[in-house]
Design an enzyme around this catalytic site. Structure first.
Site, mmCIF file in Angstrom:
data_model
loop_
_atom_site.group_PDB
_atom_site.id
_atom_site.type_symbol
_atom_site.label_atom_id
_atom_site.label_comp_id
_atom_site.label_asym_id
_atom_site.label_seq_id
_atom_site.Cartn_x
_atom_site.Cartn_y
_atom_site.Cartn_z
ATOM 1 N N CYS A 133 -77.444 -61.587 -6.935
ATOM 2 C CA CYS A 133 -77.800 -60.179 -6.797
ATOM 3 C C CYS A 133 -77.765 -59.816 -5.312
ATOM 4 C CB CYS A 133 -79.198 -59.954 -7.362
ATOM 5 S SG CYS A 133 -79.812 -58.281 -7.118
ATOM 6 N N CYS A 138 -81.457 -58.764 -4.049
ATOM 7 C CA CYS A 138 -82.612 -59.661 -3.900
ATOM 8 C C CYS A 138 -82.234 -61.131 -3.816
ATOM 9 C CB CYS A 138 -83.613 -59.439 -5.037
ATOM 10 S SG CYS A 138 -83.093 -60.163 -6.608
ATOM 11 N N CYS A 196 -80.777 -56.937 -13.028
ATOM 12 C CA CYS A 196 -81.315 -58.161 -12.433
ATOM 13 C C CYS A 196 -82.728 -58.385 -12.944
ATOM 14 C CB CYS A 196 -81.315 -58.022 -10.916
ATOM 15 S SG CYS A 196 -82.123 -59.394 -10.068
ATOM 16 N N CYS A 234 -85.326 -58.044 -9.667
ATOM 17 C CA CYS A 234 -85.610 -56.791 -8.945
ATOM 18 C C CYS A 234 -85.298 -55.546 -9.773
ATOM 19 C CB CYS A 234 -84.866 -56.754 -7.613
ATOM 20 S SG CYS A 234 -83.094 -56.497 -7.757
ATOM 21 N N CYS A 238 -69.599 -56.887 -17.941
ATOM 22 C CA CYS A 238 -68.715 -56.105 -17.084
ATOM 23 C C CYS A 238 -69.557 -55.576 -15.928
ATOM 24 C CB CYS A 238 -68.113 -54.954 -17.902
ATOM 25 S SG CYS A 238 -66.921 -53.968 -16.999
HETATM 26 ZN ZN LIG Z 1 -81.968 -58.513 -7.899
#
Ligand SMILES: [Zn+2]
Length: 122
Positions: A44, A47, A92, A95, A115
């Site tokens: 990510c 984060c 995610c 976060c 996707c």
């Molecule tokens: Zn994240």
């Protein structure tokens, strides 16, 4: 980790912010990760949470990076009924940032196609 939207704006680029925090979608074939030529773990960008292994990446032809499975516990999947379609939004798990959508028409054994927007991944 940023605690509010003002803080997110400071740590993300405007393009990242539009996708991650406002659930935007980048233009297809615009992302540097659209081609399956990068090895390792995709994290990510907001984060640093490890999300997808390059082992799960495949060339979908859609112009967005596509994966057939996420790392265990890395993402949350949320029903999304916007735009008159029922889709699964992928965020995610750490976060809550928007990453992309999951479809069940994947070409591999898992049958899944995540996707994603490449601006969300590092
Ligand atoms: Zn994240």
């Amino acid at each position: 980790m940023p605690q509010n939207e003002e803080e997110w704006k400071k740590v993300l680029t405007p393009e990242q912010y539009a996708v991650l925090r406002e659930k935007g979608t980048e233009a297809p074939f615009s992302g540097k990760l659209a081609k399956p030529d990068t090895d390792g773990v995709f994290k990510c960008v907001a984060c640093g949470n490890p999300l997808f292994s390059s082992d799960a990446k495949f060339e979908s032809g859609t112009g967005w990076p596509s994966f057939d499975q996420a790392l265990p516990g890395a993402v949350k999947e949320i029903g999304d009924n916007t735009l008159g379609m029922h889709r699964i939004e992928v965020v995610c798990a750490r976060c809550g940032s928007h990453l992309g959508h999951k479809f069940d028409d994947g070409p591999t054994d898992t049958g899944m196609r995540y996707c994603l927007n490449s601006v969300c991944l590092s």
